[in-house]
Design a protein around this motif. Structure first.
Motif, short mmCIF file in Angstrom:
data_model
loop_
_atom_site.label_atom_id
_atom_site.label_comp_id
_atom_site.label_asym_id
_atom_site.label_seq_id
_atom_site.Cartn_x
_atom_site.Cartn_y
_atom_site.Cartn_z
N ILE A 156 0.84 -1.20 0.00
CA ILE A 156 0.00 0.00 0.00
C ILE A 156 0.87 1.25 0.00
CG2 ILE A 156 -1.68 1.32 1.36
CD1 ILE A 156 -2.83 -1.41 2.24
N GLU A 157 1.95 1.24 0.79
CA GLU A 157 2.87 2.38 0.82
C GLU A 157 3.47 2.65 -0.55
OE1 GLU A 157 6.70 3.88 3.43
OE2 GLU A 157 6.49 1.73 2.99
N ASN A 158 3.91 1.58 -1.24
CA ASN A 158 4.50 1.74 -2.57
C ASN A 158 3.46 2.24 -3.57
OD1 ASN A 158 7.02 0.92 -1.72
ND2 ASN A 158 6.62 -1.22 -2.18
N TRP A 159 2.23 1.75 -3.47
CA TRP A 159 1.16 2.19 -4.37
C TRP A 159 0.88 3.67 -4.16
CZ3 TRP A 159 -4.06 3.54 -3.15
CH2 TRP A 159 -4.89 3.64 -4.26
N MET A 160 0.85 4.11 -2.89
CA MET A 160 0.60 5.52 -2.60
C MET A 160 1.77 6.39 -3.05
SD MET A 160 -1.26 5.19 1.08
CE MET A 160 -2.03 6.80 1.13
N ALA A 161 3.00 5.91 -2.88
CA ALA A 161 4.17 6.66 -3.32
C ALA A 161 4.16 6.82 -4.84
CB ALA A 161 5.45 5.97 -2.87
N MET A 162 3.75 5.77 -5.55
CA MET A 162 3.66 5.86 -7.00
C MET A 162 2.62 6.91 -7.40
SD MET A 162 2.54 2.95 -9.76
CE MET A 162 0.86 2.97 -9.15
N ASN A 163 1.48 6.91 -6.72
CA ASN A 163 0.45 7.90 -7.02
C ASN A 163 0.93 9.31 -6.70
OD1 ASN A 163 -1.65 6.37 -8.11
ND2 ASN A 163 -2.25 5.66 -6.09
N MET A 164 1.69 9.48 -5.63
CA MET A 164 2.23 10.80 -5.30
C MET A 164 3.21 11.26 -6.38
SD MET A 164 0.91 12.12 -2.61
CE MET A 164 2.11 13.35 -2.19
N GLY A 165 4.01 10.34 -6.89
CA GLY A 165 4.94 10.68 -7.97
C GLY A 165 4.22 11.10 -9.22
N MET A 166 3.14 10.39 -9.56
CA MET A 166 2.38 10.75 -10.76
C MET A 166 1.68 12.10 -10.56
SD MET A 166 0.92 7.06 -12.16
CE MET A 166 -0.57 7.23 -11.29
N LEU A 167 1.20 12.36 -9.35
CA LEU A 167 0.56 13.65 -9.06
C LEU A 167 1.57 14.79 -9.17
CD1 LEU A 167 -1.91 15.25 -8.09
CD2 LEU A 167 -1.17 14.76 -5.76
N ALA A 168 2.76 14.59 -8.62
CA ALA A 168 3.80 15.62 -8.70
C ALA A 168 4.19 15.89 -10.15
CB ALA A 168 5.02 15.20 -7.89
N MET A 169 4.28 14.82 -10.96
CA MET A 169 4.62 14.99 -12.37
C MET A 169 3.52 15.76 -13.11
SD MET A 169 5.76 12.08 -15.14
CE MET A 169 4.37 11.05 -14.73
N GLN A 170 2.27 15.49 -12.78
CA GLN A 170 1.17 16.19 -13.42
C GLN A 170 1.17 17.67 -13.03
OE1 GLN A 170 -2.64 14.42 -12.59
NE2 GLN A 170 -3.41 14.98 -14.59
N ILE A 171 1.47 17.96 -11.76
CA ILE A 171 1.54 19.35 -11.31
C ILE A 171 2.66 20.09 -12.04
CG2 ILE A 171 2.14 20.82 -9.33
CD1 ILE A 171 0.58 18.79 -7.58
N LYS A 172 3.84 19.47 -12.15
CA LYS A 172 4.97 20.11 -12.85
C LYS A 172 4.63 20.35 -14.32
CE LYS A 172 7.95 20.33 -9.54
NZ LYS A 172 8.29 21.61 -8.96
#
Length: 81
Positions: free
Chosen positions: A48-64
């Protein structure tokens, strides 16, 4: 209805929590009593932690990406001096 833990299923822990357990097994929200149970729960939480970290990475990329698009539009909209 016991199912093996599948690391590819990010919702397995939540599904297990809401399933009705057999009377001989404690509910999923009670603390584990054995080392094997603790290891299994740790593995579930790491997935679950890895899944959430992946989603945070995708969110950060979308914001950038959106910030870069906005900067490009702002640069094109300003008249040359």
């Amino acid at each position: 209805m016991s199912q093996e833990f599948n690391p590819a299923d990010p919702f397995a822990l939540l599904r297990q929590f809401w399933q009705t357990a057999a009377p001989s097994t404690p509910p999923a929200f009670l603390p584990p009593l054995s080392a094997e149970e603790i290891e299994r729960k740790l593995a579930e939480l790491r997935v679950i932690e890895n899944w959430m970290a992946m989603n945070m990475g995708m969110l950060a990329m979308q914001i950038k990406t959106l910030e870069m698009q906005k900067a490009a539009l702002d640069a094109l909209a300003k008249p040359d001096k």
